[in-house]
Design a protein around this motif. Structure first.
Motif, PDB file in Angstrom:
ATOM      1  N   ALA A 190       0.825  -1.205   0.000  1.00 19.44           N
ATOM      2  CA  ALA A 190       0.000   0.000   0.000  1.00 19.44           C
ATOM      3  C   ALA A 190       0.863   1.260   0.000  1.00 19.44           C
ATOM      4  CB  ALA A 190      -0.928  -0.011   1.212  1.00 19.44           C
ATOM      5  N   ARG A 191       1.952   1.258   0.769  1.00 20.53           N
ATOM      6  CA  ARG A 191       2.811   2.441   0.808  1.00 20.53           C
ATOM      7  C   ARG A 191       3.454   2.690  -0.545  1.00 20.53           C
ATOM      8  NH1 ARG A 191       6.040   2.135   6.637  1.00 20.53           N
ATOM      9  NH2 ARG A 191       4.172   2.324   7.971  1.00 20.53           N
ATOM     10  N   ASP A 192       3.850   1.609  -1.217  1.00 17.46           N
ATOM     11  CA  ASP A 192       4.456   1.760  -2.546  1.00 17.46           C
ATOM     12  C   ASP A 192       3.441   2.332  -3.532  1.00 17.46           C
ATOM     13  OD1 ASP A 192       6.928   0.757  -1.751  1.00 17.46           O
ATOM     14  OD2 ASP A 192       6.263  -1.317  -2.048  1.00 17.46           O
ATOM     15  N   GLU A 193       2.179   1.883  -3.414  1.00 15.74           N
ATOM     16  CA  GLU A 193       1.141   2.421  -4.309  1.00 15.74           C
ATOM     17  C   GLU A 193       0.903   3.901  -4.031  1.00 15.74           C
ATOM     18  OE1 GLU A 193      -2.151   0.379  -5.787  1.00 15.74           O
ATOM     19  OE2 GLU A 193      -1.758  -1.482  -4.710  1.00 15.74           O
ATOM     20  N   LEU A 194       0.945   4.284  -2.766  1.00 19.90           N
ATOM     21  CA  LEU A 194       0.747   5.690  -2.428  1.00 19.90           C
ATOM     22  C   LEU A 194       1.915   6.541  -2.922  1.00 19.90           C
ATOM     23  CD1 LEU A 194      -0.664   5.283   1.187  1.00 19.90           C
ATOM     24  CD2 LEU A 194      -1.913   6.149  -0.794  1.00 19.90           C
TER      25      LEU A 194
END
Length: 406
Positions: A190-194
Motif C-alpha cells: 500500500a505504501r508503494d502504491e501511495l
C-alpha cells in the motif's frame, strides 16, 4: 468488448443520475425538510467532496478484496443509503446518506476503472474506459431529466426511490458478469502504491484531468442561466439545451473511445486545444442561439471525448499502483467537478452587476482553465524531453513515440 464492461457502465449510469439529479431537487428538499436553500445545497457539495476524497481511500480499503465482491459491496451500500434517504424526515440523516453514497460511488468508480481496463488488451483500454464513462453521459441525457420530472410530479423522495430501483438490475448483472476470485497477486504494498502519486508525470496528468473537468462543469452548471439571460431563450428551452450537451457527450465518449487507443497523445492535445477555442467562442457568441446551440453539442462531445484519453493516460502512468490507479483518476475527475462550479459561481457573483457580461463569466473561466491545462501539457512535454523519454508523457504506444504530438 466483454459484456461485463457494459454492465459496469450500467451501474455508473445509476450512480451518475444520483450525483447530478440533486441540482433540480434542492428547492423541494429545502421546503420538505424545513431547511434553507444553502443547507440543501450542501447535499450536492457533500457528495462532490466525498467523491474526491473517497476514491483513493475506498480503493485502498478494498485493495485486497475480490473485484466482484468490492463492486457488489459498494453498489449495495449505494442502494441502501438511497432507500434510507428516501425514508428519512431528518436533514442531518439525509446529509449523512449523501456522504456515504459518495464514498460508495467513489469506491465503485475506482474499482470499476481498473476492472474494465484489466479485461481488455492494450489496444482497447481507452474504449473500455469510454464505456464506463459513457454511463455518466447517459445519465446526463436521460437519467437527470427523468429524476427532475419525478421530483416535480411526485416529490424528491420519488427520485431517490427511482435511483435505488434502477441500481438493482446492475447489482444482479454484476453478480453474474464480473469474474469472481481475488485480484492477481501483487508484491506492491500500500505504501508503494501511495508513493506512485508523487511521480511528476502522473501528477501532471491528474492536474490536466482536474482542469479539463473543471472547465466542463464550470459552464455546464450555469448553462441554464447563460441561455436564458444572455442568449435570450425561454426557460422551456433549458431541458433541451442540457440534453443537447448530454447527447454531444455521449457521441464524444463513444467515438473517442474507438479511436483514442490508436493515437492517444495527439487526439488528447487536439481535443484540449479545441475545447479552449470552443469555450472562448461560447463566451463571445453567447448572445446568438445560432452560435450557442451547436457549440453546446460540440463542447459536450469534445469534453467527454477527451476524458477517456486522460483517464487511460493516468491509468497507464500509475501501473505501479494497480489497485489505487483508478482511485487517483476518479479523485482528479471529481476535484475538477467540484472546483469548476465553485469558480464559476464566484465569477458570476463578482460580475453580477455587469448584466450579460456577468452571465458569460463561467464560459470565460472555462476558457481560462483550459489555457491552464494546455500549460500543464507543455510542462509535461518539457519534463519528458528532459528525461530523454520522447513520447513517454502518456505511456504512448510505439506508433507515437517518435512523434508524440502527431
Amino acid at each position: 468488448m466483454p459484456f461485463a464492461v457494459y454492465v459496469l457502465g450500467l451501474a455508473v449510469f445509476a450512480q451518475g443520475t444520483s450525483e447530478f439529479m440533486l441540482a433540480g431537487l434542492v428547492p423541494g428538499i429545502a421546503e420538505d425538510l424545513g431547511v434553507s436553500l444553502g443547507a440543501a445545497g450542501l447535499l450536492t457539495s457533500g457528495f462532490a467532496v466525498g467523491m474526491a476524497v473517497g476514491a483513493p481511500l475506498m480503493a485502498l480499503f478494498s485493495r485486497n478484496w475480490p473485484r466482484r465482491s468490492a463492486l457488489l459491496v459498494f453498489l449495495g451500500v449505494f442502494v441502501a443509503v438511497h432507500v434510507l434517504g428516501a425514508l428519512t424526515p431528518n436533514y442531518a440523516v439525509l446529509l449523512a446518506t449523501r456522504v456515504l453514497a459518495a464514498l460508495a460511488n467513489a469506491g465503485f468508480w475506482a474499482v470499476a476503472m481498473t476492472t474494465a481496463v484489466g479485461m481488455v488488451d492494450d489496444r482497447h483500454k481507452a474504449r473500455a474506459t469510454s464505456v464506463v464513462v459513457g454511463g455518466v453521459t447517459i445519465a446526463c441525457v436521460a437519467g437527470v431529466p427523468a429524476g427532475a420530472v419525478l421530483g416535480g410530479e411526485f416529490g424528491w423522495r420519488a427520485a431517490f426511490w427511482a435511483v435505488a430501483l434502477v441500481s438493482l438490475p446492475a447489482v444482479l448483472a454484476l453478480a453474474r458478469a464480473i469474474p469472481g476470485g481475488r485480484p492477481a497477486p501483487t508484491r506492491v504494498g500500500a505504501r508503494d502504491e501511495l508513493r506512485v502519486l508523487g511521480q511528476r508525470p502522473l501528477l501532471l496528468t491528474l492536474l490536466m484531468m482536474a482542469l479539463v473537468q473543471g472547465a466542463t462543469f464550470c459552464t455546464f452548471t450555469y448553462l441554464a442561466t447563460l441561455v436564458t439571460e444572455v442568449t435570450g431563450l425561454a426557460e422551456s428551452w433549458v431541458p433541451g439545451v442540457l440534453a443537447l450537451f448530454g447527447v454531444g457527450s455521449f457521441v464524444g465518449v463513444t467515438v473517442g473511445g474507438r479511436i483514442i487507443d490508436a493515437r492517444p497523445v495527439g487526439l488528447m492535445v487536439a481535443g484540449m486545444v479545441a475545447l479552449t477555442v470552443g469555450w472562448t467562442a461560447l463566451a463571445l457568441g453567447a448572445g446568438s442561439a445560432a452560435v450557442v446551440l451547436p457549440l453546446v453539442f460540440v463542447q459536450g462531445m469534445l469534453a467527454f471525448g477527451t476524458g477517456p484519453a486522460l483517464i487511460t493516460r493516468a491509468l497507464r502512468q500509475a501501473e505501479a499502483a494497480p489497485t489505487l490507479s483508478g482511485g487517483y483518476a476518479t479523485a482528479a475527475f471529481n476535484v475538477g467537478a467540484t472546483l469548476g462550479p465553485w469558480l464559476g459561481g464566484a465569477a458570476l457573483g463578482g460580475f453580477a452587476g455587469l448584466g450579460g457580461l456577468g452571465h458569460r463569466a463561467p464560459a470565460w473561466v472555462s476558457a481560462a482553465l483550459m489555457l491552464a491545462a494546455l500549460a500543464v501539457v507543455a510542462l509535461a512535454l518539457a519534463t519528458a524531453r528532459r528525461r530523454g523519454r520522447t513520447g513517454a508523457v502518456a505511456g504512448a504506444p510505439e506508433s507515437e513515440k517518435a512523434a508524440p504530438l502527431a
